[in-house]
Write an enzyme that holds these catalytic residues in place. Structure first.
Site, mmCIF file in Angstrom:
data_model
loop_
_atom_site.group_PDB
_atom_site.id
_atom_site.type_symbol
_atom_site.label_atom_id
_atom_site.label_comp_id
_atom_site.label_asym_id
_atom_site.label_seq_id
_atom_site.Cartn_x
_atom_site.Cartn_y
_atom_site.Cartn_z
ATOM 1 C CE LYS A 101 15.767 -12.625 -60.701
ATOM 2 N NZ LYS A 101 15.872 -14.009 -60.311
ATOM 3 C CE LYS A 110 5.928 -13.608 -48.289
ATOM 4 N NZ LYS A 110 6.250 -14.651 -49.124
ATOM 5 C CE LYS A 117 10.982 -21.920 -49.233
ATOM 6 N NZ LYS A 117 9.733 -21.541 -48.552
#
Ligand code: ADP
Ligand code: TRP
Length: 334
Positions: A118, A202, A205
Site C-alpha cells: 500500500k 470479505k 472491520k
C-alpha cells in the site's frame, strides 16, 4: 484433560461481527464437546495493542470479546479461557523464537507485506507506519500456539500463513534443539471459509461492511437488506455458490435447511425472500446469545474471575513447557 489441544485467539480490536463468528468462534465452539481435544481459547489483547491505543477502549473491547465467547456457549469448565496478557511465559518464548526467525520470513508475512504494498502504491516510504509490533506479529502468534503444544488452530483462511510460520519455527527449533514442539495444523470450517460483508467483499472491520454479531433484531434485518445482490429477476435460477446471501444463510442454518435453500436457488427464489430467510435463521440462532451477552457485560467482575481462573490453569501448562524450552536452549543452569 485430553491429550490433544485446540487453540485459538481473537483480538479485541472492534465489535465482533458475523464473519468472526462463522470463521473463528463457531468452529472453535464445536470442540467443547470433544473427547479428543482440550480447547484453549484466549483474548489476544497483546496483539490488539498494535491498533488499539486507547486504554479504556481496549478494556471495553476485551470485556466484550470475553462476554461474546461466554454468551455463545463457551463453558469455562470444558476449556481454558484466558487473556493473553495474563500469560507472561508467552513473552519469554516470543524472544527465544525471534532469535530463530529469519527476517526474510517476516518480510513475506501478509499483514506487513500488505502495508508495504500500500505504501509503495501511494509513493510513501515502504515502511511508513510499520511498527515492530506489526512486523513481529507472526512470532508472538507462534508463541501463542507453540507454548501450549497446540495440535489444531481454528481460524479464518487469512490466518493460514501465520500457522505455517508457527510450524516453520517449531521445526527449526526441533531441528536445532531436539524434539520440543508439536506441529500445529490450521482448521478451517468447510463451506464458510470467508464470509462476505454487505458489499460482497470479505466481511471485515477494515472495510466497514460488517454485520455486528449482536445487532438488535431490527438492525440485523436492516443490514441484511443491504447485502448486495445481482440483477437477476425473482423467478430466475440463481447460483448459490456465488451468492453472499447464501453463504450467510449457510453459516447459521441447519444442514437440511441449507439443502432446501440450494433447491430454492435453482428454482428461482427472489432476493427479497432470500433476505427474509437469512434474517430468520440468524435471528433465531442469535436471540438467546444476544440476551446473554447484554447480561454478561453488565457483570465485568464475573468475567474477570473466569479469565483469571483460566489464566491460572493455562499458566501451569505454560510454566512447565517453558522450563523444558529454557533447558533445551541453555537458559537454565543446572
Ligand atoms: P477483521 O477482518 O474484521 O479485522 P480479524 O482479522 O480480527 O477480523 O479476525 C478475527 C478472526 O475472525 C480470524 O480468525 C479471522 O480469520 C476470522 N474472520 C474475520 N473475518 C472473517 C470473514 N469475513 N469470514 C470468515 N472468517 C473471518
Ligand atoms: N492473528 C489472529 C487474528 O488476527 C489472532 C491470534 C493471535 C490467533 N494469536 C493466535 C489465532 C493464536 C489463533 C492462534 O485473528
Amino acid at each position: 484433560m485430553c491429550m490433544k489441544k485446540v487453540i485459538t485467539g481473537i483480538k479485541p480490536t472492534g465489535t465482533i461481527h458475523v464473519g468472526n463468528y462463522a470463521g473463528a468462534i463457531k468452529p472453535a465452539l464445536q470442540f467443547l464437546e470433544s473427547d479428543e481435544y482440550t480447547p484453549l481459547y484466549f483474548i489476544a489483547n497483546m496483539h490488539a495493542l498494535n491498533t488499539v491505543t486507547d486504554a479504556e477502549l481496549l478494556r471495553k473491547q476485551t470485556l466484550e470479546i470475553a462476554a461474546t465467547w461466554l454468551a455463545l456457549g463457551l463453558n469455562p469448565t470444558q476449556s481454558l479461557f484466558y487473556c493473553q496478557s495474563d500469560i507472561p511465559e508467552l513473552f519469554e518464548l516470543n524472544w527465544i523464537l525471534a532469535n530463530l526467525t529469519p527476517k526474510g520470513l517476516m518480510n513475506r508475512a501478509h499483514a506487513y507485506k500488505a502495508l508495504v504494498d500500500k505504501n509503495t502504491t501511494m509513493g510513501l516510504h515502504r515502511d511508513d507506519g510499520v511498527n515492530m509490533g506489526l512486523f513481529n506479529y507472526p512470532i508472538l502468534m507462534s508463541a501463542d500456539i507453540l507454548l501450549f503444544d497446540a495440535d489444531l488452530v481454528p481460524v479464518g483462511k487469512d490466518q493460514i500463513q501465520h500457522i505455517e510460520i508457527a510450524r516453520d519455527l517449531a521445526q527449526t527449533f526441533n531441528q536445532k534443539y531436539g524434539e520440543t514442539f508439536a506441529s500445529p495444523e490450521g482448521y478451517i470450517e468447510k463451506d464458510v471459509a470467508i464470509l462476505p460483508g454487505l458489499d460482497g467483499r470479505k466481511m471485515s472491520k477494515s472495510y466497514n461492511n460488517v454485520i455486528p454479531l449482536f445487532s438488535e433484531a431490527a438492525q440485523l434485518n436492516k443490514l441484511i437488506k443491504q447485502v448486495k445482490t445481482d440483477s437477476s429477476l425473482p423467478h430466475e435460477a440463481k447460483d448459490p455458490n456465488t451468492s453472499p446471501l447464501f453463504t450467510l444463510y449457510q453459516a447459521f442454518a441447519k444442514d437440511d435447511e441449507v439443502l432446501n435453500m440450494r433447491e430454492h436457488f435453482r428454482n428461482g427464489i427472489g432476493w427479497g425472500a432470500v433476505k427474509d430467510a437469512v434474517f430468520e435463521v440468524m435471528n433465531r440462532e442469535l436471540t438467546i446469545p444476544r440476551e446473554q451477552f447484554q447480561n454478561l457485560v453488565s457483570k465485568p467482575k464475573e468475567i474477570e474471575d473466569i479469565l483469571q481462573d483460566g489464566a491460572t490453569k493455562a499458566r501451569m501448562i505454560a510454566k512447565e513447557k517453558l522450563i523444558q524450552i529454557k533447558e533445551r536452549v541453555g537458559l537454565l543452569h543446572i
